[in-house]
Write a protein that holds these residues in place. Structure first.
Motif, PDB file in Angstrom:
ATOM      1  N   LEU A 404      32.673  15.161  19.632  1.00 10.04           N
ATOM      2  CA  LEU A 404      32.080  15.350  20.953  1.00 10.04           C
ATOM      3  C   LEU A 404      33.023  16.100  21.887  1.00 10.04           C
ATOM      4  CD1 LEU A 404      30.345  11.896  21.578  1.00 10.04           C
ATOM      5  CD2 LEU A 404      29.250  14.093  21.118  1.00 10.04           C
ATOM      6  N   ALA A 405      34.301  15.755  21.805  1.00  8.00           N
ATOM      7  CA  ALA A 405      35.265  16.388  22.708  1.00  8.00           C
ATOM      8  C   ALA A 405      35.409  17.876  22.399  1.00  8.00           C
ATOM      9  CB  ALA A 405      36.619  15.689  22.600  1.00  8.00           C
ATOM     10  N   VAL A 406      35.558  18.209  21.118  1.00  2.30           N
ATOM     11  CA  VAL A 406      35.807  19.606  20.746  1.00  2.30           C
ATOM     12  C   VAL A 406      34.544  20.451  20.868  1.00  2.30           C
ATOM     13  CG1 VAL A 406      36.497  21.126  18.860  1.00  2.30           C
ATOM     14  CG2 VAL A 406      37.736  19.009  19.258  1.00  2.30           C
ATOM     15  N   VAL A 407      33.412  19.900  20.433  1.00  2.00           N
ATOM     16  CA  VAL A 407      32.180  20.678  20.404  1.00  2.00           C
ATOM     17  C   VAL A 407      31.479  20.670  21.762  1.00  2.00           C
ATOM     18  CG1 VAL A 407      29.896  20.881  19.357  1.00  2.00           C
ATOM     19  CG2 VAL A 407      31.869  20.292  17.952  1.00  2.00           C
ATOM     20  N   GLY A 408      31.497  19.519  22.448  1.00  2.00           N
ATOM     21  CA  GLY A 408      30.686  19.399  23.642  1.00  2.00           C
ATOM     22  C   GLY A 408      31.390  19.565  24.956  1.00  2.00           C
ATOM     23  N   PHE A 409      32.585  19.025  25.102  1.00  2.00           N
ATOM     24  CA  PHE A 409      33.202  18.949  26.419  1.00  2.00           C
ATOM     25  C   PHE A 409      34.219  20.044  26.701  1.00  2.00           C
ATOM     26  CE2 PHE A 409      31.678  14.608  25.789  1.00  2.00           C
ATOM     27  CZ  PHE A 409      31.033  14.393  26.993  1.00  2.00           C
ATOM     28  N   THR A 410      34.579  20.816  25.690  1.00  2.00           N
ATOM     29  CA  THR A 410      35.615  21.812  25.920  1.00  2.00           C
ATOM     30  C   THR A 410      35.103  23.070  26.609  1.00  2.00           C
ATOM     31  OG1 THR A 410      35.245  22.647  23.677  1.00  2.00           O
ATOM     32  CG2 THR A 410      37.062  21.118  23.994  1.00  2.00           C
ATOM     33  N   GLY A 411      33.792  23.274  26.568  1.00  2.00           N
ATOM     34  CA  GLY A 411      33.270  24.507  27.152  1.00  2.00           C
ATOM     35  C   GLY A 411      33.766  25.695  26.348  1.00  2.00           C
ATOM     36  N   ARG A 412      34.103  26.768  27.024  1.00  2.00           N
ATOM     37  CA  ARG A 412      34.598  27.977  26.359  1.00  2.00           C
ATOM     38  C   ARG A 412      36.118  27.905  26.255  1.00  2.00           C
ATOM     39  NH1 ARG A 412      31.250  32.352  26.133  1.00  2.00           N
ATOM     40  NH2 ARG A 412      33.057  33.747  26.228  1.00  2.00           N
ATOM     41  N   SER A 413      36.620  27.808  25.027  1.00  2.00           N
ATOM     42  CA  SER A 413      38.064  27.771  24.817  1.00  2.00           C
ATOM     43  C   SER A 413      38.450  28.976  23.970  1.00  2.00           C
ATOM     44  CB  SER A 413      38.493  26.473  24.126  1.00  2.00           C
ATOM     45  OG  SER A 413      37.840  26.334  22.884  1.00  2.00           O
ATOM     46  N   ARG A 414      39.487  29.660  24.375  1.00  2.00           N
ATOM     47  CA  ARG A 414      39.907  30.882  23.696  1.00  2.00           C
ATOM     48  C   ARG A 414      41.299  30.707  23.132  1.00  2.00           C
ATOM     49  NH1 ARG A 414      42.895  35.367  24.220  1.00  2.00           N
ATOM     50  NH2 ARG A 414      43.839  34.596  26.139  1.00  2.00           N
ATOM     51  N   PRO A 415      41.466  30.858  21.818  1.00  2.00           N
ATOM     52  CA  PRO A 415      42.803  30.774  21.236  1.00  2.00           C
ATOM     53  C   PRO A 415      43.599  32.023  21.576  1.00  2.00           C
ATOM     54  CG  PRO A 415      41.223  31.417  19.567  1.00  2.00           C
ATOM     55  CD  PRO A 415      40.429  31.122  20.819  1.00  2.00           C
ATOM     56  N   PRO A 416      44.911  32.032  21.324  1.00  2.00           N
ATOM     57  CA  PRO A 416      45.685  33.260  21.495  1.00  2.00           C
ATOM     58  C   PRO A 416      45.057  34.414  20.724  1.00  2.00           C
ATOM     59  CG  PRO A 416      47.145  31.403  21.137  1.00  2.00           C
ATOM     60  CD  PRO A 416      45.756  30.886  20.938  1.00  2.00           C
ATOM     61  N   ALA A 417      45.058  35.583  21.325  1.00  2.00           N
ATOM     62  CA  ALA A 417      44.292  36.715  20.793  1.00  2.00           C
ATOM     63  C   ALA A 417      44.695  37.092  19.370  1.00  2.00           C
ATOM     64  CB  ALA A 417      44.447  37.918  21.720  1.00  2.00           C
ATOM     65  N   ALA A 418      45.965  36.991  19.048  1.00  2.00           N
ATOM     66  CA  ALA A 418      46.439  37.388  17.719  1.00  2.00           C
ATOM     67  C   ALA A 418      46.655  36.187  16.804  1.00  2.00           C
ATOM     68  CB  ALA A 418      47.742  38.183  17.845  1.00  2.00           C
ATOM     69  N   ASN A 419      46.098  35.041  17.145  1.00  2.00           N
ATOM     70  CA  ASN A 419      46.277  33.840  16.342  1.00  2.00           C
ATOM     71  C   ASN A 419      45.632  34.024  14.975  1.00  2.00           C
ATOM     72  OD1 ASN A 419      47.067  31.204  15.770  1.00  2.00           O
ATOM     73  ND2 ASN A 419      45.163  30.328  16.557  1.00  2.00           N
ATOM     74  N   GLY A 420      46.410  33.796  13.926  1.00  2.00           N
ATOM     75  CA  GLY A 420      45.902  33.930  12.570  1.00  2.00           C
ATOM     76  C   GLY A 420      45.962  35.340  12.014  1.00  2.00           C
ATOM     77  N   THR A 421      46.471  36.275  12.796  1.00  2.00           N
ATOM     78  CA  THR A 421      46.529  37.673  12.359  1.00  2.00           C
ATOM     79  C   THR A 421      47.972  38.055  12.034  1.00  2.00           C
ATOM     80  OG1 THR A 421      44.660  38.213  13.793  1.00  2.00           O
ATOM     81  CG2 THR A 421      45.992  40.043  12.972  1.00  2.00           C
ATOM     82  N   ALA A 422      48.213  38.425  10.805  1.00  2.00           N
ATOM     83  CA  ALA A 422      49.554  38.859  10.405  1.00  2.00           C
ATOM     84  C   ALA A 422      49.898  40.172  11.090  1.00  2.00           C
ATOM     85  CB  ALA A 422      49.643  38.980   8.895  1.00  2.00           C
ATOM     86  N   TYR A 423      51.179  40.353  11.382  1.00  2.00           N
ATOM     87  CA  TYR A 423      51.605  41.581  12.046  1.00  2.00           C
ATOM     88  C   TYR A 423      52.448  42.409  11.076  1.00  2.00           C
ATOM     89  CZ  TYR A 423      53.817  44.846  15.242  1.00  2.00           C
ATOM     90  OH  TYR A 423      54.264  45.991  15.872  1.00  2.00           O
ATOM     91  N   VAL A 424      52.016  43.633  10.872  1.00  2.00           N
ATOM     92  CA  VAL A 424      52.736  44.578  10.024  1.00  2.00           C
ATOM     93  C   VAL A 424      53.175  45.732  10.919  1.00  2.00           C
ATOM     94  CG1 VAL A 424      52.655  46.088   8.025  1.00  2.00           C
ATOM     95  CG2 VAL A 424      51.369  43.944   8.020  1.00  2.00           C
ATOM     96  N   LYS A 425      54.457  45.929  11.016  1.00  2.00           N
ATOM     97  CA  LYS A 425      54.977  46.981  11.871  1.00  2.00           C
ATOM     98  C   LYS A 425      54.689  48.345  11.269  1.00  2.00           C
ATOM     99  CE  LYS A 425      59.097  48.287  14.501  1.00  2.00           C
ATOM    100  NZ  LYS A 425      60.485  47.905  14.838  1.00  2.00           N
ATOM    101  N   GLU A 426      54.124  49.216  12.073  1.00  2.00           N
ATOM    102  CA  GLU A 426      53.759  50.530  11.583  1.00  2.00           C
ATOM    103  C   GLU A 426      54.971  51.460  11.532  1.00  2.00           C
ATOM    104  OE1 GLU A 426      50.684  51.863  14.163  1.00  2.00           O
ATOM    105  OE2 GLU A 426      49.244  50.356  13.500  1.00  2.00           O
TER     106      GLU A 426
END
Length: 426
Positions: A404-426
Protein backbone atom coordinates in the motif's frame (compact mmCIF):
# COMPACT_ATOMS: atom_id res chain seq x y z
CA UNK A 1 -3.60 7.35 -13.52
CA UNK A 2 -1.91 10.55 -14.60
CA UNK A 3 -3.77 13.17 -16.55
CA UNK A 4 -1.52 15.82 -18.14
CA UNK A 5 -2.79 19.35 -18.59
CA UNK A 6 -1.33 22.53 -20.03
CA UNK A 7 -1.36 25.77 -18.11
CA UNK A 8 0.11 29.18 -18.93
CA UNK A 9 2.82 30.62 -16.72
CA UNK A 10 1.65 34.15 -15.97
CA UNK A 11 5.15 35.46 -15.40
CA UNK A 12 6.73 34.40 -18.67
CA UNK A 13 3.75 33.46 -20.81
CA UNK A 14 5.25 30.06 -21.59
CA UNK A 15 3.14 26.87 -21.58
CA UNK A 16 4.12 24.35 -18.93
CA UNK A 17 2.91 20.80 -18.50
CA UNK A 18 1.63 19.72 -15.12
CA UNK A 19 0.63 16.17 -14.28
CA UNK A 20 -1.57 14.76 -11.57
CA UNK A 21 -1.94 11.25 -10.18
CA UNK A 22 -5.01 9.56 -8.71
CA UNK A 23 -2.90 7.05 -6.80
CA UNK A 24 -3.00 8.86 -3.45
CA UNK A 25 -6.71 9.88 -3.55
CA UNK A 26 -7.83 6.38 -4.56
CA UNK A 27 -5.64 4.81 -1.86
CA UNK A 28 -7.11 7.23 0.67
CA UNK A 29 -10.60 6.25 -0.46
CA UNK A 30 -9.94 2.52 -0.14
CA UNK A 31 -8.45 2.97 3.35
CA UNK A 32 -11.44 5.12 4.39
CA UNK A 33 -13.92 2.49 3.18
CA UNK A 34 -12.11 -0.23 5.14
CA UNK A 35 -12.22 1.79 8.37
CA UNK A 36 -15.90 2.66 7.73
CA UNK A 37 -16.61 -1.07 7.47
CA UNK A 38 -14.91 -1.57 10.83
CA UNK A 39 -16.93 1.30 12.32
CA UNK A 40 -20.39 0.19 11.25
CA UNK A 41 -21.03 -3.33 9.90
CA UNK A 42 -18.20 -4.81 11.95
CA UNK A 43 -18.33 -2.37 14.88
CA UNK A 44 -17.20 -3.59 18.30
CA UNK A 45 -18.41 -2.45 21.69
CA UNK A 46 -16.41 -1.95 24.87
CA UNK A 47 -13.35 0.12 25.69
CA UNK A 48 -9.84 0.06 24.31
CA UNK A 49 -7.25 0.62 27.02
CA UNK A 50 -3.80 2.08 26.40
CA UNK A 51 -1.11 1.69 29.05
CA UNK A 52 1.15 4.74 28.95
CA UNK A 53 3.32 3.95 31.98
CA UNK A 54 6.46 1.87 31.71
CA UNK A 55 7.56 -0.50 34.46
CA UNK A 56 10.96 1.17 34.65
CA UNK A 57 9.56 4.71 34.71
CA UNK A 58 9.39 6.73 37.92
CA UNK A 59 6.54 8.86 36.56
CA UNK A 60 3.13 7.26 37.21
CA UNK A 61 0.76 7.66 34.27
CA UNK A 62 -2.84 6.46 34.27
CA UNK A 63 -4.16 4.12 31.60
CA UNK A 64 -6.08 5.79 28.79
CA UNK A 65 -9.49 4.19 28.19
CA UNK A 66 -11.32 5.04 24.98
CA UNK A 67 -14.81 3.90 23.90
CA UNK A 68 -14.16 1.64 20.95
CA UNK A 69 -17.12 2.29 18.64
CA UNK A 70 -17.24 6.12 18.90
CA UNK A 71 -13.46 6.43 18.52
CA UNK A 72 -13.37 4.29 15.37
CA UNK A 73 -16.33 6.21 13.94
CA UNK A 74 -14.67 9.59 14.50
CA UNK A 75 -11.44 8.34 12.91
CA UNK A 76 -13.39 7.01 9.91
CA UNK A 77 -15.11 10.35 9.38
CA UNK A 78 -11.79 12.18 9.62
CA UNK A 79 -10.36 9.85 7.00
CA UNK A 80 -13.33 10.54 4.69
CA UNK A 81 -12.59 14.27 5.03
CA UNK A 82 -8.93 13.51 4.31
CA UNK A 83 -9.92 11.64 1.16
CA UNK A 84 -12.00 14.62 0.02
CA UNK A 85 -8.98 16.88 0.59
CA UNK A 86 -6.77 14.54 -1.47
CA UNK A 87 -9.24 14.67 -4.37
CA UNK A 88 -9.37 18.45 -4.05
CA UNK A 89 -5.58 18.61 -4.31
CA UNK A 90 -5.77 16.34 -7.34
CA UNK A 91 -8.32 18.60 -9.03
CA UNK A 92 -5.95 21.54 -8.51
CA UNK A 93 -2.96 19.64 -9.94
CA UNK A 94 -1.28 19.69 -6.56
CA UNK A 95 0.32 16.72 -4.78
CA UNK A 96 -0.97 15.59 -1.42
CA UNK A 97 1.52 16.93 1.18
CA UNK A 98 3.73 14.37 2.88
CA UNK A 99 2.70 15.56 6.34
CA UNK A 100 -0.94 15.01 5.40
CA UNK A 101 -0.23 11.50 4.12
CA UNK A 102 1.56 10.75 7.41
CA UNK A 103 -1.33 12.15 9.48
CA UNK A 104 -3.87 10.20 7.46
CA UNK A 105 -1.85 6.99 7.90
CA UNK A 106 -1.53 7.49 11.66
CA UNK A 107 -5.29 8.05 11.93
CA UNK A 108 -6.02 4.85 10.03
CA UNK A 109 -3.57 2.77 12.04
CA UNK A 110 -4.92 4.20 15.30
CA UNK A 111 -8.51 3.39 14.30
CA UNK A 112 -7.53 -0.16 13.39
CA UNK A 113 -5.66 -0.56 16.67
CA UNK A 114 -8.59 0.75 18.72
CA UNK A 115 -10.99 -1.59 16.93
CA UNK A 116 -8.71 -4.62 17.35
CA UNK A 117 -8.05 -3.98 21.05
CA UNK A 118 -11.68 -3.69 22.23
CA UNK A 119 -11.77 -4.71 25.93
CA UNK A 120 -8.03 -5.29 25.72
CA UNK A 121 -4.89 -3.54 26.95
CA UNK A 122 -2.29 -2.03 24.61
CA UNK A 123 1.14 -1.39 26.19
CA UNK A 124 2.09 1.75 24.29
CA UNK A 125 5.73 1.82 25.39
CA UNK A 126 6.20 -1.84 24.52
CA UNK A 127 4.55 -1.35 21.13
CA UNK A 128 6.79 1.60 20.25
CA UNK A 129 9.93 -0.05 21.65
CA UNK A 130 9.35 -3.14 19.56
CA UNK A 131 8.65 -1.00 16.50
CA UNK A 132 11.97 0.84 16.87
CA UNK A 133 13.83 -2.44 17.40
CA UNK A 134 12.33 -4.05 14.30
CA UNK A 135 13.02 -0.92 12.26
CA UNK A 136 16.75 -0.74 12.96
CA UNK A 137 17.96 -3.21 10.30
CA UNK A 138 15.49 -1.71 7.82
CA UNK A 139 16.91 1.76 8.46
CA UNK A 140 20.49 0.71 7.76
CA UNK A 141 19.42 -1.32 4.73
CA UNK A 142 17.41 1.58 3.33
CA UNK A 143 20.33 3.97 3.87
CA UNK A 144 22.64 1.58 2.04
CA UNK A 145 20.13 1.42 -0.79
CA UNK A 146 19.85 5.22 -0.94
CA UNK A 147 23.63 5.69 -1.22
CA UNK A 148 24.06 2.94 -3.82
CA UNK A 149 21.20 4.05 -6.03
CA UNK A 150 22.05 7.73 -5.69
CA UNK A 151 25.37 6.68 -7.22
CA UNK A 152 23.51 4.97 -10.08
CA UNK A 153 23.77 1.30 -9.04
CA UNK A 154 20.56 -0.64 -8.31
CA UNK A 155 21.07 -2.50 -5.04
CA UNK A 156 18.76 -5.52 -5.02
CA UNK A 157 21.36 -7.37 -2.93
CA UNK A 158 20.46 -5.78 0.43
CA UNK A 159 19.06 -9.14 1.55
CA UNK A 160 22.39 -10.81 0.76
CA UNK A 161 24.28 -8.10 2.64
CA UNK A 162 22.01 -8.57 5.66
CA UNK A 163 22.39 -12.34 5.67
CA UNK A 164 26.16 -12.48 5.17
CA UNK A 165 26.68 -9.74 7.77
CA UNK A 166 24.50 -11.58 10.28
CA UNK A 167 26.46 -14.80 9.73
CA UNK A 168 29.85 -13.07 9.93
CA UNK A 169 28.98 -11.06 13.03
CA UNK A 170 27.82 -14.18 14.89
CA UNK A 171 30.92 -16.13 13.90
CA UNK A 172 33.47 -13.40 14.68
CA UNK A 173 31.80 -12.27 17.91
CA UNK A 174 31.64 -15.89 19.10
CA UNK A 175 35.33 -16.48 18.39
CA UNK A 176 36.55 -13.19 19.87
CA UNK A 177 33.97 -12.71 22.61
CA UNK A 178 33.56 -9.10 21.47
CA UNK A 179 30.40 -7.63 20.01
CA UNK A 180 32.45 -4.72 18.66
CA UNK A 181 34.59 -7.13 16.64
CA UNK A 182 31.39 -8.79 15.45
CA UNK A 183 30.01 -5.43 14.32
CA UNK A 184 33.20 -4.66 12.38
CA UNK A 185 33.06 -8.12 10.83
CA UNK A 186 29.47 -7.50 9.75
CA UNK A 187 30.46 -4.25 8.04
CA UNK A 188 33.29 -6.01 6.21
CA UNK A 189 30.89 -8.78 5.14
CA UNK A 190 28.40 -6.27 3.76
CA UNK A 191 31.26 -4.52 1.99
CA UNK A 192 32.42 -7.78 0.38
CA UNK A 193 28.97 -8.52 -1.04
CA UNK A 194 28.81 -4.93 -2.30
CA UNK A 195 32.26 -5.35 -3.90
CA UNK A 196 31.00 -8.29 -5.96
CA UNK A 197 27.94 -6.27 -6.97
CA UNK A 198 30.09 -3.28 -7.92
CA UNK A 199 32.68 -5.32 -9.83
CA UNK A 200 30.17 -7.12 -12.04
CA UNK A 201 27.81 -4.19 -12.58
CA UNK A 202 30.35 -1.37 -13.01
CA UNK A 203 33.47 -3.02 -14.41
CA UNK A 204 32.00 -5.94 -16.38
CA UNK A 205 28.71 -4.18 -17.24
CA UNK A 206 26.47 -7.07 -16.16
CA UNK A 207 22.81 -6.12 -15.71
CA UNK A 208 22.61 -4.84 -12.13
CA UNK A 209 19.30 -6.40 -11.09
CA UNK A 210 20.45 -9.82 -12.30
CA UNK A 211 23.66 -9.51 -10.27
CA UNK A 212 21.66 -8.58 -7.17
CA UNK A 213 19.26 -11.52 -7.54
CA UNK A 214 22.13 -13.95 -8.09
CA UNK A 215 23.92 -12.62 -5.01
CA UNK A 216 20.79 -13.11 -2.89
CA UNK A 217 20.51 -16.73 -3.97
CA UNK A 218 24.25 -17.35 -3.63
CA UNK A 219 24.57 -15.91 -0.12
CA UNK A 220 21.41 -17.68 1.05
CA UNK A 221 22.83 -21.02 -0.06
CA UNK A 222 26.33 -20.30 1.23
CA UNK A 223 25.27 -19.21 4.71
CA UNK A 224 22.80 -22.11 4.98
CA UNK A 225 25.57 -24.57 4.11
CA UNK A 226 28.09 -23.02 6.50
CA UNK A 227 25.50 -22.87 9.25
CA UNK A 228 24.78 -26.58 8.94
CA UNK A 229 28.40 -27.64 8.40
CA UNK A 230 30.15 -25.39 10.95
CA UNK A 231 27.80 -23.74 13.40
CA UNK A 232 25.36 -26.52 14.23
CA UNK A 233 28.06 -29.03 15.32
CA UNK A 234 30.01 -26.32 17.19
CA UNK A 235 27.26 -24.02 18.44
CA UNK A 236 28.96 -23.21 21.76
CA UNK A 237 32.15 -22.11 20.02
CA UNK A 238 30.94 -20.60 16.75
CA UNK A 239 27.35 -19.50 17.31
CA UNK A 240 27.12 -18.04 20.80
CA UNK A 241 27.97 -14.38 20.30
CA UNK A 242 27.69 -11.79 23.07
CA UNK A 243 24.78 -9.42 22.55
CA UNK A 244 24.89 -5.65 22.71
CA UNK A 245 23.86 -4.43 26.17
CA UNK A 246 21.30 -1.70 26.59
CA UNK A 247 22.70 1.65 27.65
CA UNK A 248 20.35 3.99 29.41
CA UNK A 249 20.99 7.71 28.84
CA UNK A 250 20.49 9.60 32.11
CA UNK A 251 17.56 12.02 32.27
CA UNK A 252 16.49 11.35 28.69
CA UNK A 253 15.48 7.77 29.46
CA UNK A 254 13.18 9.07 32.21
CA UNK A 255 10.97 11.00 29.77
CA UNK A 256 7.47 9.47 29.96
CA UNK A 257 6.50 7.07 27.13
CA UNK A 258 9.24 8.02 24.65
CA UNK A 259 12.20 7.99 27.05
CA UNK A 260 12.44 4.19 27.46
CA UNK A 261 11.73 3.74 23.75
CA UNK A 262 14.44 6.00 22.36
CA UNK A 263 17.06 6.34 25.10
CA UNK A 264 17.33 2.88 26.66
CA UNK A 265 18.72 1.12 23.62
CA UNK A 266 21.76 -0.70 22.29
CA UNK A 267 24.80 0.70 20.50
CA UNK A 268 23.41 -0.13 17.04
CA UNK A 269 20.25 1.89 17.70
CA UNK A 270 22.32 4.86 18.85
CA UNK A 271 24.45 4.47 15.71
CA UNK A 272 21.25 4.87 13.68
CA UNK A 273 20.61 8.21 15.43
CA UNK A 274 24.03 9.35 14.19
CA UNK A 275 24.21 7.75 10.75
CA UNK A 276 20.80 8.91 9.47
CA UNK A 277 21.36 12.68 9.89
CA UNK A 278 25.01 12.29 8.88
CA UNK A 279 24.09 10.63 5.58
CA UNK A 280 21.31 13.17 4.96
CA UNK A 281 23.68 16.07 5.60
CA UNK A 282 26.42 14.49 3.52
CA UNK A 283 24.24 13.85 0.47
CA UNK A 284 22.82 17.38 0.28
CA UNK A 285 25.47 19.57 1.91
CA UNK A 286 28.91 18.24 1.07
CA UNK A 287 31.20 17.85 -1.92
CA UNK A 288 30.94 14.08 -1.54
CA UNK A 289 27.16 14.26 -1.81
CA UNK A 290 27.30 16.53 -4.84
CA UNK A 291 29.58 14.10 -6.64
CA UNK A 292 27.43 11.16 -5.55
CA UNK A 293 24.27 12.73 -6.96
CA UNK A 294 26.07 13.87 -10.10
CA UNK A 295 27.21 10.38 -11.14
CA UNK A 296 23.74 9.03 -10.45
CA UNK A 297 21.85 11.72 -12.34
CA UNK A 298 24.12 12.87 -15.17
CA UNK A 299 27.29 10.71 -15.35
CA UNK A 300 28.39 12.15 -18.68
CA UNK A 301 28.14 15.71 -17.38
CA UNK A 302 29.99 14.66 -14.21
CA UNK A 303 32.73 13.11 -16.32
CA UNK A 304 32.99 16.31 -18.34
CA UNK A 305 33.82 18.36 -15.23
CA UNK A 306 36.47 15.89 -14.09
CA UNK A 307 34.57 13.53 -11.77
CA UNK A 308 35.72 9.94 -12.18
CA UNK A 309 32.32 8.32 -12.58
CA UNK A 310 32.98 4.61 -12.21
CA UNK A 311 35.46 4.86 -9.29
CA UNK A 312 33.01 7.19 -7.51
CA UNK A 313 30.24 4.67 -8.04
CA UNK A 314 32.45 1.79 -6.92
CA UNK A 315 33.52 3.32 -3.62
CA UNK A 316 30.02 4.50 -2.76
CA UNK A 317 28.57 1.04 -3.40
CA UNK A 318 31.17 -0.32 -0.95
CA UNK A 319 30.13 2.32 1.60
CA UNK A 320 26.50 1.36 1.10
CA UNK A 321 27.33 -2.30 1.71
CA UNK A 322 29.18 -1.51 4.94
CA UNK A 323 26.19 0.49 6.24
CA UNK A 324 23.79 -2.31 5.31
CA UNK A 325 26.13 -4.69 7.14
CA UNK A 326 25.43 -2.83 10.40
CA UNK A 327 21.77 -3.72 9.93
CA UNK A 328 22.73 -7.36 9.42
CA UNK A 329 24.67 -7.39 12.68
CA UNK A 330 21.53 -6.34 14.53
CA UNK A 331 19.88 -9.69 13.82
CA UNK A 332 22.48 -11.68 15.71
CA UNK A 333 24.13 -9.22 18.12
CA UNK A 334 21.11 -7.10 18.98
CA UNK A 335 18.00 -9.22 18.62
CA UNK A 336 18.28 -13.02 18.46
CA UNK A 337 21.72 -13.72 19.92
CA UNK A 338 22.67 -16.42 17.40
CA UNK A 339 22.61 -17.07 13.67
CA UNK A 340 20.03 -19.20 11.93
CA UNK A 341 19.73 -19.87 8.22
CA UNK A 342 17.55 -17.41 6.28
CA UNK A 343 16.94 -15.50 9.52
CA UNK A 344 16.58 -12.17 7.73
CA UNK A 345 13.26 -13.37 6.32
CA UNK A 346 13.16 -11.10 3.29
CA UNK A 347 13.65 -7.87 5.25
CA UNK A 348 16.25 -6.78 2.71
CA UNK A 349 13.45 -6.40 0.20
CA UNK A 350 11.36 -4.47 2.75
CA UNK A 351 14.35 -2.13 3.17
CA UNK A 352 14.41 -1.73 -0.60
CA UNK A 353 10.71 -0.84 -0.52
CA UNK A 354 11.35 1.67 2.28
CA UNK A 355 13.97 3.33 0.09
CA UNK A 356 11.51 3.62 -2.80
CA UNK A 357 8.69 4.77 -0.50
CA UNK A 358 11.06 7.41 0.85
CA UNK A 359 11.82 8.70 -2.63
CA UNK A 360 15.56 7.90 -2.39
CA UNK A 361 15.86 10.39 0.49
CA UNK A 362 17.60 9.31 3.74
CA UNK A 363 15.13 10.95 6.15
CA UNK A 364 12.01 9.83 4.31
CA UNK A 365 13.40 6.32 3.86
CA UNK A 366 14.03 6.17 7.62
CA UNK A 367 10.44 7.19 8.32
CA UNK A 368 9.24 4.51 5.91
CA UNK A 369 11.40 1.92 7.70
CA UNK A 370 9.85 2.97 11.02
CA UNK A 371 6.39 2.50 9.50
CA UNK A 372 7.20 -1.03 8.35
CA UNK A 373 8.76 -1.88 11.71
CA UNK A 374 5.63 -0.62 13.47
CA UNK A 375 3.44 -2.76 11.20
CA UNK A 376 5.53 -5.85 12.01
CA UNK A 377 5.30 -5.28 15.75
CA UNK A 378 1.60 -4.43 15.50
CA UNK A 379 1.01 -7.83 13.93
CA UNK A 380 2.46 -9.57 16.99
CA UNK A 381 0.53 -7.36 19.41
CA UNK A 382 -2.81 -7.94 17.70
CA UNK A 383 -2.30 -11.70 17.72
CA UNK A 384 -1.65 -11.52 21.47
CA UNK A 385 -4.75 -9.37 21.97
CA UNK A 386 -6.89 -11.99 20.27
CA UNK A 387 -7.94 -9.82 17.34
CA UNK A 388 -10.95 -11.22 15.42
CA UNK A 389 -8.97 -10.92 12.18
CA UNK A 390 -7.67 -14.34 11.00
CA UNK A 391 -4.06 -15.10 11.85
CA UNK A 392 -3.17 -15.66 8.19
CA UNK A 393 -4.15 -12.07 7.43
CA UNK A 394 -2.17 -10.81 10.41
CA UNK A 395 0.93 -12.52 8.99
CA UNK A 396 0.35 -10.57 5.78
CA UNK A 397 0.05 -7.21 7.56
CA UNK A 398 3.67 -5.93 7.25
CA UNK A 399 3.82 -6.87 3.57
CA UNK A 400 0.36 -5.44 2.91
CA UNK A 401 1.49 -2.15 4.43
CA UNK A 402 4.57 -2.28 2.19
CA UNK A 403 2.48 -2.74 -0.95
CA UNK A 404 0.00 0.00 0.00
CA UNK A 405 2.78 2.41 0.88
CA UNK A 406 4.82 1.89 -2.29
CA UNK A 407 1.95 1.51 -4.75
CA UNK A 408 -0.66 3.81 -3.26
CA UNK A 409 0.76 6.51 -1.04
CA UNK A 410 4.01 7.44 -2.73
CA UNK A 411 2.43 9.28 -5.62
CA UNK A 412 4.96 10.03 -8.35
CA UNK A 413 8.45 8.99 -7.27
CA UNK A 414 11.42 9.36 -9.59
CA UNK A 415 14.66 7.44 -9.09
CA UNK A 416 18.02 8.98 -10.04
CA UNK A 417 18.05 9.46 -13.80
CA UNK A 418 21.02 7.16 -14.46
CA UNK A 419 20.08 4.55 -11.86
CA UNK A 420 20.75 1.07 -13.22
CA UNK A 421 22.59 2.36 -16.29
CA UNK A 422 26.23 1.41 -16.72
CA UNK A 423 28.55 4.20 -17.78
CA UNK A 424 31.07 3.61 -20.55
CA UNK A 425 33.40 6.50 -21.20
CA UNK A 426 33.52 7.41 -24.84
Amino acid sequence: MSAPAIAVNQDFGQPVVRTRSLKAPISFGIASVLILLLAFPAGREGHSNFRLADRSSDVPLPDLAMPTAPTVTVCALLMVLGTAFAFLQWSRYRPTPLWFVSLFSVTGVFAFLVWSSADGLVPVTGLLFGAVSLSVPLIFGALGGVIGERAGVVNVAIEAQFLFAAFSSALIASLTGSYVAGLIGAMVAGLLVAAVLAAFSIKYLVQQIIVGVVLNVLITGLTSFLHGALMVPNAALLNSPPRFPRWSIPLLSDIPVLGPVLFNQTLIVYLAYIVVPLVAWGIYRTRWGLRLRAVGEHPKAADTVGIRVNPTRFWNVLLAGAIAGIGGAYFTLGAVGSFDKEMTGGLGFIALAAMIFGGWDPIKATLAALLFGFASNLQTLLVNLGSPIPGEFMSMLPYLVTVLAVVGFTGRSRPPAANGTAYVKE
